[in-house]
Design an enzyme around this catalytic site. Structure first.
Site, PDB file in Angstrom:
ATOM      1  CB  THR A  89      -0.892   0.031   1.258  1.00 40.87           C
ATOM      2  OG1 THR A  89      -1.640  -1.181   1.308  1.00 40.87           O
ATOM      3  CG2 THR A  89      -1.841   1.216   1.256  1.00 40.87           C
ATOM      4  N   GLY A 146      -9.891  -4.586   0.586  1.00 43.38           N
ATOM      5  CA  GLY A 146      -9.482  -4.206   1.946  1.00 43.38           C
ATOM      6  C   GLY A 146      -9.969  -2.814   2.301  1.00 43.38           C
TER       7      GLY A 146
END
Lengths: 140, 166
Positions: free
Chosen positions: A1, A31
């Site tokens: 990320t 997510g």
């Protein structure tokens, strides 16, 4: 990320977060990143946060909005970030990291995992680090 | 104190061999975002450019270099949010797109929705003239190695990615 938060010269605030998700995730698993308040949040009146960590845990505590809530209660960007990360660790036993900024330009890059690559630019100075406690600077 | 930009490249486990690349990547992306701000650009322009650079850097788990799902494919998620209007745009489980953050911004600017997912996001990308990229262009040797490593029975992908408790 990966993610970023910014305040421009007019005082407008924004955040962006992007990810490939979790290793070997099920097909279709999504997510925290695209979920407002979890993967990121931005409000000119409070500040902005971009988060990273285990998405299912971040969503359980809506980490980005939680940190801004602490800032609304008067905590600094650093204290609010640490409070949010500590809550995620104590409540759901998970680690993560955040970058946080407030409307005045105070900023924080905080994490309770062992590492997070981070950098910040302000007043023509570049700040950066990777391991816990690191904070290097150089002129831009 | 303004302008300011702050960037992260992920809080997961970074092997020593990749530590310098990670640090160099976030520093380079931060410079790019700061230059936009110094030139009078908006905070939204700055964060989208910064994250675009990180998506294009194969060292990071986003865009090129994303981790693989259990089938060995790449599905990506992205979000942008504007603090002035509280507007936001997001895409989830999107495939074959080099820069999901730019697509998320188009969702915010060009639709009345907050998030588009999977095939709907792909159709929207085509409608916006965003070129599709082949899956192979997003996969790196490192991401493929970690995918194979974590197919083994008893593997713990989350711990592999997040590292031990800090």
């Amino acid at each position: 990320t990966v993610g970023a938060v910014a305040v421009d010269t007019e005082g407008n605030i924004a955040c962006a977060t992007s990810t490939g998700g979790i290793l070997n995730k099920m097909e279709g698993r999504v997510g925290d990143t695209p979920c407002i308040g979890s993967g990121g949040y931005a409000d000119n009146n409070i500040g902005a946060v971009s988060t990273t960590g285990h998405g299912e845990a971040i969503m359980k505590v809506t980490l980005a909005r939680l940190i801004l809530f602490h800032m609304e209660q008067g905590h600094s960007v650093e204290a609010a970030s640490d409070l949010g990360l500590a809550h995620m660790k104590s409540r759901v036993g998970s680690l993560g990291g955040v970058v946080t900024v407030d409307p005045q330009g105070h900023w924080a890059a905080r994490f309770n995992s062992l590492q997070m690559a981070w950098a910040a630019a302000q007043k023509d100075t570049l700040h950066y680090g990777l391991y816990t406690g690191e904070h290097f600077t150089q002129d831009l | 104190m303004l302008p300011v930009v702050v960037v992260h490249g992920g809080a997961g486990h970074v092997p020593r061999t990749r530590a310098e690349l990670s640090t160099a990547g976030v520093c380079s992306a931060t410079r790019a975002g700061y230059n936009i701000l110094k030139g009078g650009g908006s905070s939204m322009d700055a964060v989208v450019e910064t994250v675009t650079q990180l998506e294009n850097n194969p060292v990071f788990n986003a865009g090129c270099g994303s981790v693989l799902n259990v089938k060995g494919e790449i599905e990506m998620d992205a979000l942008v949010m504007d603090g002035k209007t509280l507007g936001s745009g997001a895409v989830s489980a999107v495939r074959n797109i080099a820069n999901p953050t730019q697509l998320a911004r188009l969702v915010m600017d060009q639709t009345s929705h907050s998030c588009l997912t999977a095939e709907g996001a792909s159709q929207f990308a085509r409608a916006m003239g965003i070129p599709e990229v082949p899956l192979e262009s997003l996969i790196t040797d490192y991401s493929r190695m970690r995918w194979k490593e974590n197919l083994a029975p008893g593997a713990n992908p989350v711990e592999c990615q997040m590292g031990k408790m800090g």
